[in-house]
Write a protein that holds these residues in place. Structure first.
Motif, PDB file in Angstrom:
ATOM      1  N   GLU A 299       0.858  -1.185   0.000  1.00 28.87           N
ATOM      2  CA  GLU A 299       0.000   0.000   0.000  1.00 28.87           C
ATOM      3  C   GLU A 299       0.893   1.235   0.000  1.00 28.87           C
ATOM      4  N   MET A 300       0.704   2.092  -0.969  1.00 25.89           N
ATOM      5  CA  MET A 300       1.633   3.203  -1.176  1.00 25.89           C
ATOM      6  C   MET A 300       1.095   4.499  -0.581  1.00 25.89           C
ATOM      7  N   ASN A 301       2.029   5.331  -0.111  1.00 29.28           N
ATOM      8  CA  ASN A 301       1.765   6.694   0.342  1.00 29.28           C
ATOM      9  C   ASN A 301       0.689   6.760   1.431  1.00 29.28           C
ATOM     10  N   LYS A 302       0.988   6.092   2.566  1.00 30.60           N
ATOM     11  CA  LYS A 302       0.142   6.200   3.745  1.00 30.60           C
ATOM     12  C   LYS A 302       0.711   7.328   4.622  1.00 30.60           C
ATOM     13  N   LYS A 303      -0.131   8.238   5.023  1.00 25.55           N
ATOM     14  CA  LYS A 303       0.306   9.420   5.773  1.00 25.55           C
ATOM     15  C   LYS A 303       0.603   9.064   7.230  1.00 25.55           C
ATOM     16  N   VAL A 304       1.760   9.498   7.722  1.00 26.34           N
ATOM     17  CA  VAL A 304       2.127   9.306   9.132  1.00 26.34           C
ATOM     18  C   VAL A 304       1.514  10.445   9.940  1.00 26.34           C
ATOM     19  N   TYR A 344      -4.455  -8.022  20.965  1.00 23.11           N
ATOM     20  CA  TYR A 344      -3.051  -7.560  20.971  1.00 23.11           C
ATOM     21  C   TYR A 344      -2.568  -7.259  22.380  1.00 23.11           C
ATOM     22  N   GLY A 345      -3.222  -6.321  23.041  1.00 22.71           N
ATOM     23  CA  GLY A 345      -2.792  -5.961  24.391  1.00 22.71           C
ATOM     24  C   GLY A 345      -2.344  -4.511  24.475  1.00 22.71           C
ATOM     25  N   GLU A 346      -1.329  -4.271  25.297  1.00 25.17           N
ATOM     26  CA  GLU A 346      -0.833  -2.915  25.527  1.00 25.17           C
ATOM     27  C   GLU A 346       0.272  -2.553  24.555  1.00 25.17           C
ATOM     28  N   VAL A 347       0.356  -1.263  24.227  1.00 24.82           N
ATOM     29  CA  VAL A 347       1.460  -0.725  23.427  1.00 24.82           C
ATOM     30  C   VAL A 347       2.325   0.104  24.366  1.00 24.82           C
ATOM     31  N   LYS A 348       3.513  -0.424  24.691  1.00 25.03           N
ATOM     32  CA  LYS A 348       4.419   0.259  25.617  1.00 25.03           C
ATOM     33  C   LYS A 348       5.660   0.798  24.924  1.00 25.03           C
ATOM     34  N   GLU A 349       5.921   0.321  23.701  1.00 23.69           N
ATOM     35  CA  GLU A 349       7.105   0.782  22.951  1.00 23.69           C
ATOM     36  C   GLU A 349       6.726   1.919  22.009  1.00 23.69           C
ATOM     37  N   ASP A 350       7.714   2.386  21.234  1.00 22.74           N
ATOM     38  CA  ASP A 350       7.443   3.418  20.228  1.00 22.74           C
ATOM     39  C   ASP A 350       6.393   2.910  19.248  1.00 22.74           C
ATOM     40  N   PHE A 351       5.645   3.838  18.662  1.00 18.24           N
ATOM     41  CA  PHE A 351       4.627   3.433  17.692  1.00 18.24           C
ATOM     42  C   PHE A 351       4.538   4.447  16.563  1.00 18.24           C
ATOM     43  N   VAL A 352       4.018   3.967  15.423  1.00 13.88           N
ATOM     44  CA  VAL A 352       3.740   4.822  14.266  1.00 13.88           C
ATOM     45  C   VAL A 352       2.243   4.778  14.019  1.00 13.88           C
ATOM     46  N   MET A 353       1.625   5.942  13.914  1.00 12.12           N
ATOM     47  CA  MET A 353       0.197   6.033  13.625  1.00 12.12           C
ATOM     48  C   MET A 353       0.019   6.475  12.175  1.00 12.12           C
ATOM     49  N   VAL A 354      -0.598   5.630  11.352  1.00  5.36           N
ATOM     50  CA  VAL A 354      -0.797   5.965   9.937  1.00  5.36           C
ATOM     51  C   VAL A 354      -2.284   6.085   9.650  1.00  5.36           C
ATOM     52  N   LYS A 355      -2.602   6.856   8.636  1.00  7.51           N
ATOM     53  CA  LYS A 355      -4.001   7.079   8.270  1.00  7.51           C
ATOM     54  C   LYS A 355      -4.604   5.820   7.660  1.00  7.51           C
ATOM     55  N   GLY A 356      -5.859   5.543   8.029  1.00  5.91           N
ATOM     56  CA  GLY A 356      -6.599   4.444   7.412  1.00  5.91           C
ATOM     57  C   GLY A 356      -6.177   3.087   7.930  1.00  5.91           C
TER      58      GLY A 356
END
Length: 421
Positions: A299-304, A344-356
């Motif tokens: 999937e191309m060009n997903k916005k961060v 999944y559970g908890e997110v305790k590490e670094d994360f990237v949030m992308v659109k869609g």
């Protein structure tokens, strides 16, 4: 005369009646794209990068990809800043995917030379220590094995002779290679997955000369590689991975063909005609039942929308967990929704949030790559400023953003009162 009248009557009756009667069409557009054939299970569970972005020597040395694990989805509120749009300067609600990206570890360097038939690997060198989670990847049954992988290489690498051989191989790369890639692995032990075997990937280094690339790669050996050194806020990235598997599916769901009439003999979720008598074979264009899902997709060009920092301690030694805080929403809360991300559970590490949305199920490893084709549209250039990130429960109709908010509204539960007594 009567014969003429009768023939005219029958002609007009059948002519107009043919347009009013409902009947199946004889022609229709084909269903499903042939561009993704064959529709079979992928051999690459981890998203396979077939081509990296084009190298530019004028840029500084940088990595072009990263790996993360899909945690789940939520939604955000932001003010759109897109001149010409009907929603310009208005608040919009958008779905986002959270991908947990713990820092990666570099443990090797691979050099490639360019030939008329493509890239050819010249040599590979490794760091003087390799983590067990990476060595597990070279075994099918690690616990039942002798655990001898890399033992001889690492023993020699720690000697003076081994270091001299390492330097010679680096010099060979500097002399003959045009493409330098670094061998990296994820730290799967830092997230809430029972799997102990890390995912390994070659990541290309772009920018600078070959000597600069080699120096940059050796610097990466000294520390972990956080995701914010590879990607940045508002950047467009490509997401590669395997889609959610559906198993063996019928032709109606797999290809979207039209169902036959209700009274059809021997079923109606079928293709009526699969080809002519001769040639006596079924051509590949004809929709058939078979494997659906678990296909490799890019999937191309997903916005961060955000690169969040994991749980960490500040200078005073206090634990900082408010990585879902926004300017308009000053509530101290983490990106994990109440009750955790489902499956999944908890997110305790670094994360990237992308659109869609992104491909795959929860916990699936995804490859994030710098965009190969730069999107120059106004939509892609938009600056993103989040006003609110939803952290209500994803297990039902969540109403509360934090545990404190729920307690303030509902009061203490019966079990909490018993515990206090």
């Amino acid at each position: 005369f009567f014969f003429f009248l009768a023939s005219s009557f029958f002609f007009f009756f059948f002519y107009f009646h043919s347009f009013t009667m409902s009947h199946r069409k004889f022609r229709a557009p084909r269903r499903g794209s042939l561009g993704f054939l064959p529709r079979k299970r992928t051999k690459h569970h981890r998203g396979r990068v077939r081509s990296f972005p084009k190298d530019n020597k004028a840029d500084k040395c940088h990595l072009t990809a990263f790996m993360g694990y899909k945690a789940g989805m939520t939604h955000i509120v932001r003010e759109m800043d897109r001149t010409g749009s009907k929603a310009h300067k208005k608040e919009v609600v958008e779905a986002v995917t959270v991908i947990e990206t713990p820092p990666m570890i570099a443990f090797g360097i691979v050099g490639y030379t360019k030939t008329p038939r493509g890239l050819r690997q010249l040599t590979t060198v490794f760091k003087n220590e390799i983590a067990e989670i990476a060595i597990r990847r070279f075994y099918k049954n690690f616990s039942g094995s002798k655990k001898k992988a890399f033992t001889k290489y690492l023993a020699k690498r720690s000697t003076e002779e081994g270091q001299k051989d390492f330097d010679n191989q680096i010099a060979r790369m500097a002399k003959y290679c045009q493409v330098i890639r670094v061998l990296t692995h994820t730290q799967i032990n830092k997230i809430g997955i029972t799997q102990k075997k890390a995912h390994i990937m070659e990541i290309q280094i772009n920018g600078g000369s070959v000597q600069d690339k080699l120096s940059f790669a050796q610097e990466l050996f000294k520390a972990e590689i956080p995701v914010d050194t590879v990607f940045s806020h508002n950047e467009n990235i490509d997401v590669l991975g395997a889609t959610k598997g559906k198993g063996f599916e019928g032709v109606t769901h797999r290809w979207g063909v039209k169902k036959l009439p209700r009274k059809t003999h021997k079923g109606l979720r079928k293709v009526a005609c699969i080809g002519a008598w001769h040639p006596a074979n079924v051509t590949f264009q004809v929709p058939r039942a078979g494997q659906n899902g678990y296909h490799h997709r890019t999937e191309m060009n997903k916005k961060v929308y955000r690169i969040g920092k994991g749980f960490h301690k500040d200078e005073a030694g206090n634990l900082v967990t408010n990585n879902a805080r926004c300017e308009a929403d000053a509530t101290d809360k983490s990106i994990t929704p109440m009750g955790g991300f489902p499956h999944y559970g908890e997110v305790k590490e670094d994360f990237v949030m992308v659109k869609g949305s992104t491909v795959g199920v929860k916990k699936r490893v995804l490859t994030l790559r710098k965009a190969c084709i730069i999107d120059t549209s106004r939509k892609a250039q938009e600056e993103i400023t989040l006003k609110f990130i939803d952290t209500s429960s994803k297990f039902g109709h969540g109403r509360f953003q934090t545990k404190e908010e729920k307690t303030a509204f509902m009061g203490k539960l019966k079990r909490e009162l018993k515990e206090n007594q």
